[in-house]
Structure formats: C-alpha cells, structure tokens
Design a protein around this motif. Structure first.
Motif, PDB file in Angstrom:
ATOM      1  N   PRO A   1       9.083 -74.002  21.323  1.00 39.41           N
ATOM      2  CA  PRO A   1       8.343 -75.077  20.657  1.00 39.41           C
ATOM      3  C   PRO A   1       6.958 -74.683  20.152  1.00 39.41           C
ATOM      4  CG  PRO A   1       8.559 -75.529  23.017  1.00 39.41           C
ATOM      5  CD  PRO A   1       9.314 -74.274  22.742  1.00 39.41           C
ATOM      6  N   THR A   2       6.361 -73.608  20.691  1.00 40.19           N
ATOM      7  CA  THR A   2       5.009 -73.215  20.275  1.00 40.19           C
ATOM      8  C   THR A   2       4.972 -71.702  20.041  1.00 40.19           C
ATOM      9  OG1 THR A   2       4.197 -72.694  22.491  1.00 40.19           O
ATOM     10  CG2 THR A   2       4.047 -75.020  21.798  1.00 40.19           C
ATOM     11  N   PRO A   3       3.951 -71.233  19.332  1.00 40.49           N
ATOM     12  CA  PRO A   3       3.801 -69.780  19.175  1.00 40.49           C
ATOM     13  C   PRO A   3       3.637 -69.065  20.528  1.00 40.49           C
ATOM     14  CG  PRO A   3       2.455 -70.924  17.560  1.00 40.49           C
ATOM     15  CD  PRO A   3       2.990 -71.970  18.500  1.00 40.49           C
ATOM     16  N   GLN A   4       2.975 -69.719  21.483  1.00 36.91           N
ATOM     17  CA  GLN A   4       2.806 -69.131  22.816  1.00 36.91           C
ATOM     18  C   GLN A   4       4.167 -68.982  23.512  1.00 36.91           C
ATOM     19  OE1 GLN A   4       1.070 -71.799  21.686  1.00 36.91           O
ATOM     20  NE2 GLN A   4      -0.958 -70.890  21.434  1.00 36.91           N
ATOM     21  N   ASP A   5       5.025 -69.971  23.343  1.00 35.49           N
ATOM     22  CA  ASP A   5       6.368 -69.895  23.932  1.00 35.49           C
ATOM     23  C   ASP A   5       7.197 -68.815  23.243  1.00 35.49           C
ATOM     24  OD1 ASP A   5       5.946 -71.920  25.833  1.00 35.49           O
ATOM     25  OD2 ASP A   5       6.448 -73.472  24.378  1.00 35.49           O
ATOM     26  N   LYS A   6       7.044 -68.696  21.946  1.00 37.77           N
ATOM     27  CA  LYS A   6       7.756 -67.664  21.198  1.00 37.77           C
ATOM     28  C   LYS A   6       7.393 -66.277  21.729  1.00 37.77           C
ATOM     29  CE  LYS A   6       8.666 -68.829  17.011  1.00 37.77           C
ATOM     30  NZ  LYS A   6       8.816 -69.092  15.597  1.00 37.77           N
ATOM     31  N   ALA A   7       6.116 -66.107  22.081  1.00 39.47           N
ATOM     32  CA  ALA A   7       5.648 -64.808  22.590  1.00 39.47           C
ATOM     33  C   ALA A   7       6.212 -64.484  23.976  1.00 39.47           C
ATOM     34  CB  ALA A   7       4.124 -64.795  22.632  1.00 39.47           C
ATOM     35  N   LYS A   8       6.732 -65.468  24.679  1.00 35.86           N
ATOM     36  CA  LYS A   8       7.333 -65.249  25.998  1.00 35.86           C
ATOM     37  C   LYS A   8       8.700 -64.582  25.900  1.00 35.86           C
ATOM     38  CE  LYS A   8       5.226 -69.424  27.951  1.00 35.86           C
ATOM     39  NZ  LYS A   8       5.521 -70.752  28.547  1.00 35.86           N
ATOM     40  N   VAL A   9       9.306 -64.626  24.731  1.00 38.06           N
ATOM     41  CA  VAL A   9      10.656 -64.089  24.551  1.00 38.06           C
ATOM     42  C   VAL A   9      10.571 -62.588  24.301  1.00 38.06           C
ATOM     43  CG1 VAL A   9      12.794 -64.219  23.218  1.00 38.06           C
ATOM     44  CG2 VAL A   9      11.438 -66.300  23.603  1.00 38.06           C
ATOM     45  N   ARG A  10      11.253 -61.837  25.127  1.00 39.16           N
ATOM     46  CA  ARG A  10      11.273 -60.378  25.010  1.00 39.16           C
ATOM     47  C   ARG A  10      12.698 -59.883  25.199  1.00 39.16           C
ATOM     48  NH1 ARG A  10       6.489 -57.899  27.235  1.00 39.16           N
ATOM     49  NH2 ARG A  10       7.553 -55.938  26.738  1.00 39.16           N
ATOM     50  N   MET A  11      12.990 -58.748  24.632  1.00 39.77           N
ATOM     51  CA  MET A  11      14.268 -58.093  24.885  1.00 39.77           C
ATOM     52  C   MET A  11      14.209 -57.484  26.291  1.00 39.77           C
ATOM     53  SD  MET A  11      16.352 -58.396  22.270  1.00 39.77           S
ATOM     54  CE  MET A  11      17.507 -57.026  22.356  1.00 39.77           C
ATOM     55  N   LEU A  12      15.242 -57.683  27.081  1.00 38.53           N
ATOM     56  CA  LEU A  12      15.282 -57.139  28.432  1.00 38.53           C
ATOM     57  C   LEU A  12      15.028 -55.636  28.424  1.00 38.53           C
ATOM     58  CD1 LEU A  12      15.892 -57.224  31.481  1.00 38.53           C
ATOM     59  CD2 LEU A  12      18.327 -57.115  30.898  1.00 38.53           C
ATOM     60  N   ARG A  13      15.702 -54.937  27.535  1.00 42.87           N
ATOM     61  CA  ARG A  13      15.592 -53.478  27.528  1.00 42.87           C
ATOM     62  C   ARG A  13      14.265 -52.978  26.964  1.00 42.87           C
ATOM     63  NH1 ARG A  13      20.378 -50.183  25.621  1.00 42.87           N
ATOM     64  NH2 ARG A  13      19.437 -48.657  27.017  1.00 42.87           N
ATOM     65  N   SER A  14      13.418 -53.876  26.473  1.00 44.33           N
ATOM     66  CA  SER A  14      12.084 -53.452  26.053  1.00 44.33           C
ATOM     67  C   SER A  14      11.256 -53.023  27.261  1.00 44.33           C
ATOM     68  CB  SER A  14      11.367 -54.566  25.274  1.00 44.33           C
ATOM     69  OG  SER A  14      10.991 -55.627  26.127  1.00 44.33           O
ATOM     70  N   PHE A  15      11.702 -53.376  28.452  1.00 47.83           N
ATOM     71  CA  PHE A  15      11.017 -53.004  29.688  1.00 47.83           C
ATOM     72  C   PHE A  15      11.514 -51.682  30.268  1.00 47.83           C
ATOM     73  CE2 PHE A  15      10.262 -57.514  29.337  1.00 47.83           C
ATOM     74  CZ  PHE A  15       8.929 -57.617  29.681  1.00 47.83           C
ATOM     75  N   ASP A  16      12.529 -51.105  29.674  1.00 47.19           N
ATOM     76  CA  ASP A  16      13.065 -49.826  30.143  1.00 47.19           C
ATOM     77  C   ASP A  16      11.981 -48.755  29.971  1.00 47.19           C
ATOM     78  OD1 ASP A  16      14.428 -47.255  30.183  1.00 47.19           O
ATOM     79  OD2 ASP A  16      16.307 -48.367  29.971  1.00 47.19           O
ATOM     80  N   ALA A  17      11.707 -48.014  31.038  1.00 42.31           N
ATOM     81  CA  ALA A  17      10.660 -46.992  31.001  1.00 42.31           C
ATOM     82  C   ALA A  17      10.941 -45.885  29.993  1.00 42.31           C
ATOM     83  CB  ALA A  17      10.477 -46.382  32.395  1.00 42.31           C
TER      84      ALA A  17
END
Length: 149
Positions: free
Chosen positions: A88-104
């Motif tokens: 609903p907000t730009p701040q909420d949009k920023a919470k969405v990440r790809m799981l594998r973006s956290f892969d070291a």
C-alpha cells in the motif's frame, strides 16, 4: 520449505523468540493444503524434523499484513512483482525482497529466482533446498544486523 528452514535457523541462533517467520502464497490455489510431502521428505533427509512441519497449511498473502511486517520475501520474480503491487505504500514496497538476494554468494538479480519444484521430481526439491539454505542463512545475518546483535 523456506519458512521451516528459516525458523529453525533463527531458533538455533537464539533469535526465535524475537522474530516471527510465516509464509503465504500470492494466490489462493493452495489455501488450506498441507506442505507438499516431497518438501517434508527433503527436509527430513537433511535433518529438519519438527512436529510443526506436518501442521503447516497454505495461506494467501493479505495486503493488510504489510503494516505488521519488516521484511517480505519472494521466491520468484512473479511473486516479487505481485507483492510489490499489493504494497500500500512506498515503504511497504521496499520491504519486499527476493529470498535469494540474501545468499552470501552475491547472486545477480537474474539468478535470484527459484524454480518451483512442484512439477518436477525429487532432484528439483533437492535443488530448491540447496537454494533455500544459503539464502536463509543470509536472512539470519540480516536480522542479526537489524537487531544489532
């Protein structure tokens, strides 16, 4: 699979009481269904045995949840796009990440998508597990930094 692995890793690191891990799909197709038996078998083979695994039931993500969440993880680009549209907000949009973006391993954006093993065989579920574990470890490190631990 990712929910169950991530929850176990957070508990093992002493963060289980501080972090809530939950999962939901972006459609209602599977609502109410248990975890795929092939997922549970892969988890069992890798030593992830917990009574809660058999109790898992699929749900559909609800946009109102964004207000309560700090991080929303997507397995593939379709989920990622859907979740960002629901935000609903730009701040909420920023919470969405790809799981594998956290892969070291520092995967490029194009490599972050996980293939859905549903139509595959045991090898596909093993591949998913192999993708989930390093990503989940990266999420744990992210959470540790966010909690300043």
């Amino acid at each position: 699979m990712a929910e169950l692995v991530l929850r176990e890793l957070l508990e093992a690191e002493g963060l289980g009481e501080e972090v809530v891990v939950d999962s939901a799909g972006t459609t209602a197709w599977e609502v109410g269904n248990p975890a795929d038996p092939r997922t549970l078998e892969v988890l069992r083979r890798h030593g992830h045995v917990h009574p809660s695994h058999a109790l898992h039931r699929a749900r559909a993500f609800e946009r109102r949840w964004f207000a309560e969440l700090d991080l929303v993880l997507a397995a593939d680009h379709g989920h990622y796009s859907t979740l960002r549209r629901l935000a609903p907000t730009p701040q909420d949009k920023a919470k969405v990440r790809m799981l594998r973006s956290f892969d070291a391993a520092g995967l490029a954006e194009a490599e972050q998508e996980m293939a859905d093993p549903w139509y595959g065989d045991d090898a596909d579920f093993e591949r998913t597990y192999a993708e989930v574990v390093p990503a989940a470890r990266g999420v744990v490190e992210h959470v540790r930094r966010e909690l300043d631990r």
